[in-house]
Design a protein around this motif. Sequence first.
Motif, PDB file in Angstrom:
ATOM      1  N   HIS A 222       0.835  -1.205   0.000  1.00 33.14           N
ATOM      2  CA  HIS A 222       0.000   0.000   0.000  1.00 33.14           C
ATOM      3  C   HIS A 222       0.869   1.254   0.000  1.00 33.14           C
ATOM      4  O   HIS A 222       0.562   2.245  -0.675  1.00 33.14           O
ATOM      5  CB  HIS A 222      -0.899   0.044   1.240  1.00 33.14           C
ATOM      6  N   GLU A 382     -10.090   3.496  -0.093  1.00 36.54           N
ATOM      7  CA  GLU A 382      -8.863   2.864  -0.565  1.00 36.54           C
ATOM      8  C   GLU A 382      -8.568   3.331  -1.990  1.00 36.54           C
ATOM      9  O   GLU A 382      -9.374   4.015  -2.623  1.00 36.54           O
ATOM     10  CB  GLU A 382      -9.024   1.340  -0.530  1.00 36.54           C
ATOM     11  N   ASN A 412      -1.697   4.886  -3.543  1.00 34.04           N
ATOM     12  CA  ASN A 412      -1.811   3.430  -3.457  1.00 34.04           C
ATOM     13  C   ASN A 412      -1.633   2.802  -4.833  1.00 34.04           C
ATOM     14  O   ASN A 412      -2.280   1.811  -5.180  1.00 34.04           O
ATOM     15  CB  ASN A 412      -3.169   3.020  -2.884  1.00 34.04           C
ATOM     16  N   ASP A 415      -1.417  -0.953  -5.534  1.00 31.12           N
ATOM     17  CA  ASP A 415      -2.604  -1.775  -5.263  1.00 31.12           C
ATOM     18  C   ASP A 415      -3.445  -1.958  -6.520  1.00 31.12           C
ATOM     19  O   ASP A 415      -4.334  -2.818  -6.548  1.00 31.12           O
ATOM     20  CB  ASP A 415      -3.493  -1.114  -4.199  1.00 31.12           C
TER      21      ASP A 415
END
Length: 429
Positions: A222, A382, A412, A415
């Motif tokens: 992350h 996220e 991120n 990811d």
Amino acid sequence: MKCVFFNLLVITALFSCKQANKPIVSKVLVDSLITHYTTPQAVKDNAADMQFWKNRINPNSPDYSNALKYAATLISRFHLSGDIHDIKTADSVLLKTAADFNGKEAGPYLSLVGHYILQHRFKEADSIFHLATAIGIKKYETAATSFDINFELGRIALAKQDLSTIKSNNDYGYQFRKSKMMHFSGDLDSSISAMRTAAQNAGRDVTLKMAALSNVADLYIHAGQLDKAYDCYMQCIQTNPADMHSIMGIGWIALMNDKNDSLAESIFKFVTTKTQSPDPLFKLVSVAEQRGDSALALQYAHAFEAKASDTIYGNMYNKYLLQLYTGQLQQPAKAEAIGKKELDNRATPQTYAWYAWALLCNNKKDEAYSIYQKYVSGKPLEGLELYWMGKLMRSLDKGYNASQFFKQANKNYYDLDPTIQKDLTKNLE
């Protein structure tokens, strides 16, 4: 001799990955890992333990301790083999045990809570938790389990209260849960620190220590610190060569950092032969994307869909399926249906963001924006959800808002799958 050889390779690989301008993942190490793979001791020990506790169960009278321990070995085997049927069997064992004792023992219900969370059956976990607390469980177990349920259901204020109840810097469970809360709050450094402390607090419990350490590795992904993630994954693999999650983590680093799609592919294909989980098939979609092979990406997407959409998995793969239905598979109506289903399971800012994205992809822009305004705006998200909300803002000609979401999603970056990475970079230019 194989173990000594493998350990030497690990040491060499760990050293070489620190050298400037070198790929992180060693092909020599991966080739050795695959070529010299044998059934790990952890798998053999689990099989022996399972048979032992199963044999101790008396089929002619209610059995408590042996049944619970047998169920626990089934869950351990699920983590090793990825066979979802092991969880279902464990559930059946616990439900029978609860019935045998006329619902007066809290233990089977408390174990079932963990099983249901594992299967993303969050509301059922909440209901059965109330059965356990009505019978009576310890204060720590009450607060810790309550945190797990409240956190997953998006009841963050209540989860914070639960966390404060079990606060103890020397406690594994507290630090593990604190890390999850820090991650949710966007404090990634504190999340990593807490999870590392959890690993230290595990003491001689190898299973707990490796669970925390693999989570540290995920957090480093992350944070974009892939070399540190690699080190943590390798420590897990050294301890348990059957840790397919960490092996796939190595594959992801090979794909994301080293841009070595062939090496990543060999890792993920190897994992498909060692686990019944659909997860490596999802990773192989990204391998094909990185390679620019849309036909192969579609082939892997269909393979993952065929497996992950099996009703035995329930809601476990909703996010992945929604991502594919709005991506390679181009079936936005199915994505919208999954989004609605997930909201019934747990209505959180994250799942509302999934639903808003599915609505947008299904040409329901106004509905998507309405969901965003009511349930998503201003909430922590996220990387993938941030990217999706950036795309929603871009579709509404809200350029500034879109750019802010894209900038946050970029934090991120690793990811995200290769197709999204490319589109994100384009939108940031």
